[in-house]
Write a protein that holds these residues in place. Structure first.
Motif, PDB file in Angstrom:
ATOM      1  N   GLN A 179      -2.841 -18.446   2.315  1.00  0.00           N
ATOM      2  CA  GLN A 179      -2.605 -17.499   1.158  1.00  0.00           C
ATOM      3  C   GLN A 179      -3.773 -16.580   1.189  1.00  0.00           C
ATOM      4  OE1 GLN A 179      -2.188 -19.162  -2.595  1.00  0.00           O
ATOM      5  NE2 GLN A 179      -2.058 -17.075  -3.534  1.00  0.00           N
ATOM      6  N   THR A 180      -3.568 -15.304   1.260  1.00  0.00           N
ATOM      7  CA  THR A 180      -4.602 -14.406   1.367  1.00  0.00           C
ATOM      8  C   THR A 180      -4.389 -13.265  -0.057  1.00  0.00           C
ATOM      9  OG1 THR A 180      -4.637 -14.506   3.640  1.00  0.00           O
ATOM     10  CG2 THR A 180      -5.435 -12.317   2.617  1.00  0.00           C
ATOM     11  N   ASN A 181      -5.430 -13.096  -0.741  1.00  0.00           N
ATOM     12  CA  ASN A 181      -5.566 -12.222  -1.845  1.00  0.00           C
ATOM     13  C   ASN A 181      -6.466 -11.255  -1.509  1.00  0.00           C
ATOM     14  OD1 ASN A 181      -3.563 -13.951  -3.529  1.00  0.00           O
ATOM     15  ND2 ASN A 181      -5.426 -15.192  -3.327  1.00  0.00           N
ATOM     16  N   THR A 182      -5.929  -9.795  -1.592  1.00  0.00           N
ATOM     17  CA  THR A 182      -6.813  -8.747  -1.350  1.00  0.00           C
ATOM     18  C   THR A 182      -6.899  -7.779  -2.664  1.00  0.00           C
ATOM     19  OG1 THR A 182      -6.272  -8.981   0.851  1.00  0.00           O
ATOM     20  CG2 THR A 182      -7.653  -6.819   0.153  1.00  0.00           C
ATOM     21  N   PHE A 183      -8.041  -7.082  -2.699  1.00  0.00           N
ATOM     22  CA  PHE A 183      -8.264  -6.271  -4.021  1.00  0.00           C
ATOM     23  C   PHE A 183      -9.066  -5.009  -3.364  1.00  0.00           C
ATOM     24  CE2 PHE A 183     -10.507  -3.983  -7.212  1.00  0.00           C
ATOM     25  CZ  PHE A 183      -9.661  -3.621  -8.471  1.00  0.00           C
ATOM     26  N   GLY A 184      -8.435  -3.824  -3.690  1.00  0.00           N
ATOM     27  CA  GLY A 184      -9.230  -2.601  -3.040  1.00  0.00           C
ATOM     28  C   GLY A 184      -8.832  -1.460  -4.035  1.00  0.00           C
ATOM     29  N   VAL A 185      -9.958  -0.547  -3.433  1.00  0.00           N
ATOM     30  CA  VAL A 185      -9.850   0.839  -4.127  1.00  0.00           C
ATOM     31  C   VAL A 185      -9.677   1.693  -2.877  1.00  0.00           C
ATOM     32  CG1 VAL A 185     -11.552   2.457  -5.173  1.00  0.00           C
ATOM     33  CG2 VAL A 185     -11.697  -0.027  -5.875  1.00  0.00           C
ATOM     34  N   ASN A 186      -8.839   2.676  -3.300  1.00  0.00           N
ATOM     35  CA  ASN A 186      -8.282   3.586  -2.314  1.00  0.00           C
ATOM     36  C   ASN A 186      -8.276   4.966  -2.559  1.00  0.00           C
ATOM     37  OD1 ASN A 186      -7.251   1.082  -1.098  1.00  0.00           O
ATOM     38  ND2 ASN A 186      -5.759   1.190  -2.593  1.00  0.00           N
ATOM     39  N   VAL A 187      -8.537   5.671  -1.668  1.00  0.00           N
ATOM     40  CA  VAL A 187      -8.282   7.377  -1.586  1.00  0.00           C
ATOM     41  C   VAL A 187      -7.346   7.720  -0.837  1.00  0.00           C
ATOM     42  CG1 VAL A 187     -10.399   7.677  -0.466  1.00  0.00           C
ATOM     43  CG2 VAL A 187      -9.680   9.510  -1.866  1.00  0.00           C
ATOM     44  N   GLY A 188      -6.669   8.942  -1.207  1.00  0.00           N
ATOM     45  CA  GLY A 188      -5.556   9.265  -0.160  1.00  0.00           C
ATOM     46  C   GLY A 188      -4.810  10.524  -0.581  1.00  0.00           C
ATOM     47  N   ILE A 189      -3.889  11.160   0.089  1.00  0.00           N
ATOM     48  CA  ILE A 189      -3.393  12.280  -0.246  1.00  0.00           C
ATOM     49  C   ILE A 189      -1.752  12.030  -0.450  1.00  0.00           C
ATOM     50  CG2 ILE A 189      -2.593  14.584   0.884  1.00  0.00           C
ATOM     51  CD1 ILE A 189      -5.256  14.822   2.294  1.00  0.00           C
ATOM     52  N   SER A 190      -1.210  12.681  -1.319  1.00  0.00           N
ATOM     53  CA  SER A 190       0.092  12.458  -1.710  1.00  0.00           C
ATOM     54  C   SER A 190       0.700  13.941  -1.709  1.00  0.00           C
ATOM     55  CB  SER A 190       0.452  11.971  -3.255  1.00  0.00           C
ATOM     56  OG  SER A 190       0.142  10.713  -3.266  1.00  0.00           O
ATOM     57  N   VAL A 191       1.807  14.037  -0.855  1.00  0.00           N
ATOM     58  CA  VAL A 191       2.638  15.242  -0.876  1.00  0.00           C
ATOM     59  C   VAL A 191       3.941  15.184  -1.608  1.00  0.00           C
ATOM     60  CG1 VAL A 191       3.404  17.075   0.653  1.00  0.00           C
ATOM     61  CG2 VAL A 191       1.228  15.770   1.149  1.00  0.00           C
ATOM     62  N   PHE A 192       4.300  16.055  -2.628  1.00  0.00           N
ATOM     63  CA  PHE A 192       5.651  16.139  -3.252  1.00  0.00           C
ATOM     64  C   PHE A 192       6.649  17.073  -2.677  1.00  0.00           C
ATOM     65  CE2 PHE A 192       2.514  14.236  -5.880  1.00  0.00           C
ATOM     66  CZ  PHE A 192       3.084  13.210  -6.457  1.00  0.00           C
ATOM     67  N   LEU A 193       7.660  16.633  -2.091  1.00  0.00           N
ATOM     68  CA  LEU A 193       8.527  17.628  -1.690  1.00  0.00           C
ATOM     69  C   LEU A 193       9.960  17.694  -2.336  1.00  0.00           C
ATOM     70  CD1 LEU A 193       8.176  16.199   2.156  1.00  0.00           C
ATOM     71  CD2 LEU A 193       7.020  18.267   1.218  1.00  0.00           C
ATOM     72  N   LYS A 194      10.712  19.068  -2.447  1.00  0.00           N
ATOM     73  CA  LYS A 194      11.817  18.757  -3.049  1.00  0.00           C
ATOM     74  C   LYS A 194      13.070  18.770  -1.872  1.00  0.00           C
ATOM     75  CE  LYS A 194      12.913  20.300  -6.882  1.00  0.00           C
ATOM     76  NZ  LYS A 194      13.280  19.407  -7.966  1.00  0.00           N
TER      77      LYS A 194
END
Length: 194
Positions: A179-194
């Motif tokens: 059993q593995t449990n991982t907590f993380g803080v992330n940064v990224g980019i989101s692109v919204f498309l119509k």
């Protein structure tokens, strides 16, 4: 400001964490000292979602994590080294809800569940060599939350936290479970498309 999350829109994103750490441990013997293990990690999580109703995106998160641990030491004239690499790939169908906002900040919460597979490789040299490789497969789940800060109406910086857990079995021993449990803080980019 909420046109990004209307029914029929898409969100495509990706986040990454990259860390290199060295332990401060020192091993001393007979006036000599050696450094402790060095650990490096890399994680990348691309994702895509389709808004089935306003503010609710159904999609998939893919994840890849590589964890490498290296250790070298010298003992009584013999050099020893060990390297362990754990590579994990996951595919998780997800549901992500974006909360209404009248500003450039879009808070969100999401959950997902799916499959993960890991490959573990260990190599040791010095005083006799040892090498093994094993695979671990099983069920995985994830919770995530954060904010998207919109730079434009369709592109934003994603700052979030996530928790991922998995239960797996080794290929060569079906009775051994991990059993593995991982907590993380992330940064990224989101692109919204119509």
């Amino acid at each position: 400001m909420n046109a990004q999350t209307e029914k029929g829109s898409w969100v495509v994103g990706g986040s990454t964490t990259l860390g290199f750490n060295s332990a401060n441990t020192k091993y001393k013997y007979d006036g000599q000292s050696e450094d402790g293990p060095k650990v490096s990690t890399f994680t990348i999580t691309p994702s895509v979602g389709y808004f089935v109703i306003d503010k609710l995106a159904i999609g998939v998160d893919l994840g890849y994590t590589s964890l490498t641990t290296k250790m070298e030491e010298s003992f009584m004239g013999t050099n020893y080294s060990a390297k362990s690499t754990l590579s994990t790939f996951s595919i998780l169908p997800t549901a992500t809800y974006y909360f209404k906002s009248d500003s450039q900040i879009l808070p969100y919460l999401g959950v997902g569940a799916g499959y993960s597979t890991s490959k573990e490789k260990f190599t040791q040299t010095g005083g006799g060599s040892n090498e093994y490789e094993d695979n671990l497969n099983g069920f995985a789940w994830k919770g995530k939350g954060g904010i998207v800060f919109l730079l434009t109406p369709s592109i934003g910086i994603d700052l979030g936290v996530s928790y991922m857990g998995s239960n797996g079995k080794y290929d060569d021993d079906s009775d051994a479970k991990v059993q593995t449990n991982t907590f993380g803080v992330n940064v990224g980019i989101s692109v919204f498309l119509k």
